[in-house]
Design a protein around this motif. Structure first.
Motif, PDB file in Angstrom:
ATOM      1  N   SER A  25      19.127 109.437 146.932  1.00 61.49           N
ATOM      2  CA  SER A  25      17.569 109.202 145.267  1.00 61.49           C
ATOM      3  C   SER A  25      18.107 109.137 144.777  1.00 61.49           C
ATOM      4  CB  SER A  25      16.943 110.626 146.028  1.00 61.49           C
ATOM      5  OG  SER A  25      18.112 111.978 145.992  1.00 61.49           O
ATOM      6  N   LEU A  26      19.624 109.891 144.371  1.00 61.38           N
ATOM      7  CA  LEU A  26      20.342 108.888 143.148  1.00 61.38           C
ATOM      8  C   LEU A  26      20.868 108.391 142.965  1.00 61.38           C
ATOM      9  CD1 LEU A  26      21.574 111.202 141.601  1.00 61.38           C
ATOM     10  CD2 LEU A  26      23.578 110.902 142.273  1.00 61.38           C
ATOM     11  N   ARG A  27      21.149 107.355 143.981  1.00 59.62           N
ATOM     12  CA  ARG A  27      22.132 105.730 144.110  1.00 59.62           C
ATOM     13  C   ARG A  27      21.037 104.493 143.904  1.00 59.62           C
ATOM     14  NH1 ARG A  27      23.341 106.663 149.384  1.00 59.62           N
ATOM     15  NH2 ARG A  27      22.659 105.288 149.430  1.00 59.62           N
ATOM     16  N   HIS A  28      19.607 105.821 143.540  1.00 61.99           N
ATOM     17  CA  HIS A  28      18.542 104.260 143.759  1.00 61.99           C
ATOM     18  C   HIS A  28      17.603 104.713 142.704  1.00 61.99           C
ATOM     19  CE1 HIS A  28      19.128 103.301 148.291  1.00 61.99           C
ATOM     20  NE2 HIS A  28      18.626 101.682 147.958  1.00 61.99           N
ATOM     21  N   ASN A  29      18.210 105.524 141.481  1.00 57.67           N
ATOM     22  CA  ASN A  29      17.885 105.925 140.405  1.00 57.67           C
ATOM     23  C   ASN A  29      18.513 105.640 139.589  1.00 57.67           C
ATOM     24  OD1 ASN A  29      14.655 106.709 140.823  1.00 57.67           O
ATOM     25  ND2 ASN A  29      15.361 107.533 142.331  1.00 57.67           N
ATOM     26  N   ILE A  30      19.613 104.780 139.596  1.00 61.89           N
ATOM     27  CA  ILE A  30      20.498 104.892 138.274  1.00 61.89           C
ATOM     28  C   ILE A  30      20.057 104.287 137.009  1.00 61.89           C
ATOM     29  CG2 ILE A  30      22.770 103.900 137.414  1.00 61.89           C
ATOM     30  CD1 ILE A  30      23.436 104.225 140.766  1.00 61.89           C
ATOM     31  N   TYR A  45      18.691 116.319 138.337  1.00 58.58           N
ATOM     32  CA  TYR A  45      18.285 116.909 139.411  1.00 58.58           C
ATOM     33  C   TYR A  45      17.812 118.544 139.091  1.00 58.58           C
ATOM     34  CZ  TYR A  45      22.650 120.122 138.891  1.00 58.58           C
ATOM     35  OH  TYR A  45      23.625 121.047 138.057  1.00 58.58           O
ATOM     36  N   GLY A  46      16.558 117.905 137.671  1.00 55.64           N
ATOM     37  CA  GLY A  46      16.105 119.163 137.434  1.00 55.64           C
ATOM     38  C   GLY A  46      16.080 119.849 136.874  1.00 55.64           C
ATOM     39  N   THR A  47      17.530 120.375 136.090  1.00 56.27           N
ATOM     40  CA  THR A  47      17.747 121.764 134.849  1.00 56.27           C
ATOM     41  C   THR A  47      18.561 120.897 134.110  1.00 56.27           C
ATOM     42  OG1 THR A  47      18.624 123.588 135.297  1.00 56.27           O
ATOM     43  CG2 THR A  47      19.806 122.078 137.116  1.00 56.27           C
ATOM     44  N   TYR A  48      19.664 121.156 133.151  1.00 57.92           N
ATOM     45  CA  TYR A  48      20.108 120.573 132.497  1.00 57.92           C
ATOM     46  C   TYR A  48      21.614 120.866 132.884  1.00 57.92           C
ATOM     47  CZ  TYR A  48      22.875 119.841 127.966  1.00 57.92           C
ATOM     48  OH  TYR A  48      22.894 119.327 127.442  1.00 57.92           O
ATOM     49  N   PRO A  49      22.347 118.986 132.892  1.00 55.86           N
ATOM     50  CA  PRO A  49      23.281 119.247 133.565  1.00 55.86           C
ATOM     51  C   PRO A  49      24.554 120.458 133.461  1.00 55.86           C
ATOM     52  CG  PRO A  49      22.887 117.579 132.763  1.00 55.86           C
ATOM     53  CD  PRO A  49      21.814 118.627 132.533  1.00 55.86           C
ATOM     54  N   GLY A  72      14.019 111.433 127.745  1.00 55.34           N
ATOM     55  CA  GLY A  72      12.454 110.274 126.795  1.00 55.34           C
ATOM     56  C   GLY A  72      12.148 109.959 127.661  1.00 55.34           C
ATOM     57  N   MET A  73      12.996 109.176 128.990  1.00 56.46           N
ATOM     58  CA  MET A  73      11.919 108.561 130.026  1.00 56.46           C
ATOM     59  C   MET A  73      11.388 108.659 130.963  1.00 56.46           C
ATOM     60  SD  MET A  73      15.566 105.936 130.809  1.00 56.46           S
ATOM     61  CE  MET A  73      14.108 104.902 131.795  1.00 56.46           C
ATOM     62  N   ASN A  74      11.530 110.702 131.371  1.00 59.81           N
ATOM     63  CA  ASN A  74      10.781 110.996 132.106  1.00 59.81           C
ATOM     64  C   ASN A  74      11.533 110.874 133.413  1.00 59.81           C
ATOM     65  OD1 ASN A  74       9.086 113.012 130.739  1.00 59.81           O
ATOM     66  ND2 ASN A  74       7.286 110.868 130.804  1.00 59.81           N
ATOM     67  N   ARG A  75      12.433 111.497 133.602  1.00 58.66           N
ATOM     68  CA  ARG A  75      13.448 110.908 135.027  1.00 58.66           C
ATOM     69  C   ARG A  75      14.821 112.344 134.769  1.00 58.66           C
ATOM     70  NH1 ARG A  75      13.967 104.451 135.775  1.00 58.66           N
ATOM     71  NH2 ARG A  75      15.184 105.605 137.606  1.00 58.66           N
ATOM     72  N   LEU A  76      13.838 113.345 134.671  1.00 56.39           N
ATOM     73  CA  LEU A  76      15.134 114.543 135.274  1.00 56.39           C
ATOM     74  C   LEU A  76      15.302 114.955 136.057  1.00 56.39           C
ATOM     75  CD1 LEU A  76      13.632 116.541 131.927  1.00 56.39           C
ATOM     76  CD2 LEU A  76      15.482 114.964 132.075  1.00 56.39           C
ATOM     77  N   THR A  77      14.584 113.918 137.364  1.00 59.50           N
ATOM     78  CA  THR A  77      15.142 114.677 138.780  1.00 59.50           C
ATOM     79  C   THR A  77      15.304 113.149 139.571  1.00 59.50           C
ATOM     80  OG1 THR A  77      12.947 116.236 138.552  1.00 59.50           O
ATOM     81  CG2 THR A  77      13.803 115.524 140.839  1.00 59.50           C
ATOM     82  N   ASP A  78      16.712 113.698 140.439  1.00 55.36           N
ATOM     83  CA  ASP A  78      17.287 113.008 140.785  1.00 55.36           C
ATOM     84  C   ASP A  78      17.446 110.798 140.141  1.00 55.36           C
ATOM     85  OD1 ASP A  78      16.891 114.489 143.093  1.00 55.36           O
ATOM     86  OD2 ASP A  78      15.427 114.020 143.630  1.00 55.36           O
ATOM     87  N   THR A  79      17.593 111.728 139.129  1.00 50.52           N
ATOM     88  CA  THR A  79      18.662 109.959 138.821  1.00 50.52           C
ATOM     89  C   THR A  79      19.483 109.827 137.983  1.00 50.52           C
ATOM     90  OG1 THR A  79      16.339 110.134 137.331  1.00 50.52           O
ATOM     91  CG2 THR A  79      17.822 109.039 135.961  1.00 50.52           C
ATOM     92  N   LEU A  80      20.848 109.188 137.879  1.00 50.97           N
ATOM     93  CA  LEU A  80      22.452 109.323 137.317  1.00 50.97           C
ATOM     94  C   LEU A  80      22.093 107.985 135.953  1.00 50.97           C
ATOM     95  CD1 LEU A  80      25.099 109.840 137.919  1.00 50.97           C
ATOM     96  CD2 LEU A  80      25.219 107.684 139.272  1.00 50.97           C
ATOM     97  N   VAL A  81      22.380 108.661 135.322  1.00 53.53           N
ATOM     98  CA  VAL A  81      22.782 107.891 133.700  1.00 53.53           C
ATOM     99  C   VAL A  81      24.115 107.861 133.771  1.00 53.53           C
ATOM    100  CG1 VAL A  81      21.457 108.389 131.387  1.00 53.53           C
ATOM    101  CG2 VAL A  81      20.385 109.446 132.924  1.00 53.53           C
ATOM    102  N   ILE A  82      24.055 106.271 133.254  1.00 51.84           N
ATOM    103  CA  ILE A  82      24.703 106.007 132.725  1.00 51.84           C
ATOM    104  C   ILE A  82      25.031 105.222 131.131  1.00 51.84           C
ATOM    105  CG2 ILE A  82      27.028 104.056 133.217  1.00 51.84           C
ATOM    106  CD1 ILE A  82      25.728 103.754 135.597  1.00 51.84           C
ATOM    107  N   ASP A  83      25.609 106.115 130.059  1.00 51.49           N
ATOM    108  CA  ASP A  83      25.675 105.745 128.378  1.00 51.49           C
ATOM    109  C   ASP A  83      26.323 105.066 128.061  1.00 51.49           C
ATOM    110  OD1 ASP A  83      24.767 105.729 125.974  1.00 51.49           O
ATOM    111  OD2 ASP A  83      24.579 107.872 125.611  1.00 51.49           O
ATOM    112  N   ILE A  84      26.271 104.055 127.787  1.00 52.58           N
ATOM    113  CA  ILE A  84      27.173 102.702 127.146  1.00 52.58           C
ATOM    114  C   ILE A  84      27.734 102.565 125.831  1.00 52.58           C
ATOM    115  CG2 ILE A  84      29.116 100.709 127.744  1.00 52.58           C
ATOM    116  CD1 ILE A  84      27.314 100.540 130.086  1.00 52.58           C
TER     117      ILE A  84
END
Length: 353
Positions: free
Chosen positions: A287-292, A181-185, A158-170
C-alpha cells in the motif's frame, strides 16, 4: 498557550530554501523568494528608496543589492551553521534575514492591525532541535504562537493522505522522504537528503559551460531553463534556448547537459525510497508503494514520477502522484493543520507573552 488571545489569523507557511509560500485563514495566498536584499551603497539606497528589498524586486534590482538567502543549500534549516562553515556574524545576518522574510510574508497576509498571527511552519523532515530553535528564535515577535512541523507531513495533511502514504518533497536545498501511517511520523523514520534544486542548478551550469565554454549565463537564467525544460526520462526530449556569447544571442541545444544535471538527484531518491519501503512493516509495504506523493518544486521535473515507478517494478510496482499545486501544497496543508491545531500543540513565543 494563553486563552486570552481571540480572533487570530491562522497562517500556513512553507519556509522553503528558495521560495516561501503562505496561505491564511483570510483567504490570502502568496509566494516569494526566501531572501532579503540590502542596498549595496548610498546610491543604491537612494535609487531604491528603501532599506530592505523583498519579492520580485530582488530579481529586478539584484545588481544593486547584497542578497542573502538564509537557507541556501539547507544551511541553518537543516545543517548547523557552524558545521556549514559560517562565522558568528554570518549566522546572525542569516537569522536576521530569516526573521525579515517571515515578517514580510506575515505582513502581506495579515493586514489587520491588532489581530494576532498563529502560524504552522514546515521545515525539513530531519531538522533537529537546534535547527528548530533557530526557526523559533527567528520568528519570535512575528507570530503570537507557532508550531514547527515536517514539510512532507503538511503536504500529506492537506491532501487527506495520512495513512499508508509515502511523501517525497523535493525542495531547492533538501529532499525529504516521509512515510505516513495514521500518526505523526517518528523522526528516525524520515529521511532528509542534503540536495535538491540548487544542486541541479549548479550541475547544469557546470555541464553547460563544459559543453559551450563561451556561453554567458546567470544562475537565474539556469534556474528558469530548468523549470521550463527539466526532465529525467529517456524518451525523445529536446531543449533549445537562446543564450548570449559576447553579448550576441545564439541558439544552443542544451538537452544533454540539462538531462544529466536533472538526473543527479534521481538515484539518491530511488535508493532512499527502496530502503525505506524495505524497512517498513511488510503487511503495509504494498500500500505504501502504491501511494507515493511527489511534492515541492522538483516534483515538476518531467518523467520523475515514471522513473520512480519503473525503479520499483521489481519490488511489486508502484503508483506515484504529483501534487496538483507544487507552489502551495505545503502552505495549504500547514494552514489546514493550524486551523485544526489543539491548544497544547502551539508554542507561545516569548516576545508576545
Amino acid at each position: 498557550m494563553s486563552t486570552t488571545t481571540t480572533n487570530p489569523v491562522f497562517i500556513g507557511m512553507d519556509l522553503g530554501t528558495f521560495k516561501t509560500s503562505v496561505a491564511s485563514s483570510t483567504g490570502y495566498r502568496d509566494v516569494m523568494q526566501t531572501a532579503v536584499g540590502w542596498p549595496k551603497d548610498h546610491l543604491a539606497r537612494t535609487m531604491l528608496g528603501r532599506d530592505l528589498v523583498f519579492g520580485k524586486d530582488l530579481v529586478d534590482h539584484r545588481l544593486a543589492l547584497d542578497v542573502v538567502r538564509p537557507f541556501e543549500k539547507g544551511a541553518l534549516k537543516y545543517v548547523d551553521g557552524k558545521k556549514a562553515g559560517m562565522s558568528d556574524a554570518q549566522i546572525k545576518k542569516h537569522a536576521d534575514a530569516t526573521r525579515l522574510v517571515v515578517e514580510y510574508a506575515v505582513k502581506m497576509v495579515n493586514r489587520e492591525a491588532g489581530r494576532p498571527s498563529f502560524g504552522v511552519i514546515g521545515v525539513p523532515a530531519r531538522a533537529n532541535m537546534l535547527n528548530k530553535k533557530f526557526i523559533l528564535d527567528a520568528v519570535d515577535g512575528v507570530f503570537e504562537s507557532v508550531a514547527i512541523v515536517s514539510e512532507p507531513f503538511t503536504i500529506a495533511y492537506g491532501m487527506n493522505r495520512l495513512t499508508d502514504t509515502l511523501v517525497i518533497d523535493i525542495g531547492a536545498g533538501t529532499i525529504d522522504i516521509c512515510p505516513l501511517y495514521g500518526t505523526y511520523p517518528d523522526e528516525k523514520e524520515q529521511v532528509t537528503l542534503p540536495m535538491g534544486g540548487d544542486l541541479v542548478d549548479e550541475e547544469f551550469e557546470k555541464r553547460l559551460k563544459a559543453k559551450y565554454p563561451n556561453v554567458q549565463v546567470s544562475r537565474n537564467m539556469i534556474r528558469e531553463i530548468k523549470e521550463r525544460f527539466g526532465f529525467v526520462h529517456d524518451l525523445n526530449e529536446s531543449a533549445t534556448v537562446q543564450l548570449p556569447v559576447d553579448g550576441k544571442p545564439m541558439t544552443f541545444d542544451i538537452t544533454e547537459p540539462l538531462k544529466g544535471a536533472c538526473q543527479t538527484i534521481v538515484q539518491p531518491i530511488v535508493a532512499a525510497v527502496r530502503e525505506m519501503i524495505g524497512k517498513f512493516d511488510p503487511e503495509f509495504q504494498e500500500s505504501l508503494r502504491h501511494n507515493i506523493v511527489l511534492g515541492g518544486g522538483g516534483s515538476q521535473l518531467k518523467g520523475l514520477d515514471r522513473v520512480i515507478e519503473n525503479s520499483l517494478k521489481e519490488y511489486g510496482g508502484a503508483k506515484v502522484t504529483r501534487v496538483t499545486d507544487a507552489s502551495f501544497a505545503g502552505a495549504v496543508g500547514a494552514l489546514k493543520l493550524a486551523m485544526n491545531m489543539p491548544k497544547d500543540g502551539w508554542t507561545q513565543l516569548k516576545k508576545r507573552k
